[in-house]
Design a protein around this motif. Structure first.
Motif, PDB file in Angstrom:
ATOM      1  N   ALA A 101       0.816  -1.218   0.000  1.00  0.00           N
ATOM      2  CA  ALA A 101       0.000   0.000   0.000  1.00  0.00           C
ATOM      3  C   ALA A 101       0.849   1.267   0.000  1.00  0.00           C
ATOM      4  O   ALA A 101       0.442   2.279  -0.571  1.00  0.00           O
ATOM      5  N   ASP A 102       2.022   1.219   0.605  1.00  0.00           N
ATOM      6  CA  ASP A 102       2.860   2.423   0.705  1.00  0.00           C
ATOM      7  C   ASP A 102       3.886   2.568  -0.419  1.00  0.00           C
ATOM      8  O   ASP A 102       4.635   3.528  -0.448  1.00  0.00           O
ATOM      9  N   GLY A 103       3.943   1.609  -1.339  1.00  0.00           N
ATOM     10  CA  GLY A 103       4.886   1.707  -2.450  1.00  0.00           C
ATOM     11  C   GLY A 103       5.455   0.351  -2.828  1.00  0.00           C
ATOM     12  O   GLY A 103       4.998  -0.692  -2.369  1.00  0.00           O
ATOM     13  N   TRP A 104       6.470   0.400  -3.661  1.00  0.00           N
ATOM     14  CA  TRP A 104       7.090  -0.788  -4.246  1.00  0.00           C
ATOM     15  C   TRP A 104       8.405  -1.099  -3.546  1.00  0.00           C
ATOM     16  O   TRP A 104       9.192  -0.205  -3.288  1.00  0.00           O
ATOM     17  N   ARG A 105       8.659  -2.376  -3.295  1.00  0.00           N
ATOM     18  CA  ARG A 105       9.922  -2.821  -2.722  1.00  0.00           C
ATOM     19  C   ARG A 105      10.538  -3.851  -3.651  1.00  0.00           C
ATOM     20  O   ARG A 105       9.821  -4.600  -4.312  1.00  0.00           O
TER      21      ARG A 105
END
Length: 87
Positions: free
Chosen positions: A13-17
């Motif tokens: 939800a907070d971005g791509w890793r």
């Protein structure tokens, strides 16, 4: 002999890793949901990218530095609505 590894570009939800990892199928528990401890073990400390394209550029750099990957670069979008586990 199989190396069972790849470069995984995973949406939360907070971005791509992005990480090089083995046995990525362990991210899913027996109910088909995110195994939060495994996600934390794999992605803790990984930079968070705002866009998929930024994350893919990072994945290409990691792949160039990794001698061999069985699965290459793989995108996992199954958890894009899941908060990244704190730990």
């Amino acid at each position: 002999m199989s190396s069972d590894n790849g470069i995984y570009v995973t949406a939360f939800a907070d971005g791509w890793r992005v990480r090089e990892a083995s046995a990525i199928d362990n991210l899913w528990n027996f109910e088909g949901k995110l195994d939060r401890q495994i996600a934390l073990d794999i992605y803790k400390g990984a930079p968070v990218f705002a866009s998929k394209s930024e994350a893919l550029r990072q994945a290409e750099l990691i792949q160039k530095a990794t001698p061999h990957t069985e699965y290459g670069i793989c995108v996992v979008e199954a958890f894009e609505h899941e908060d990244f586990p704190n730990g």
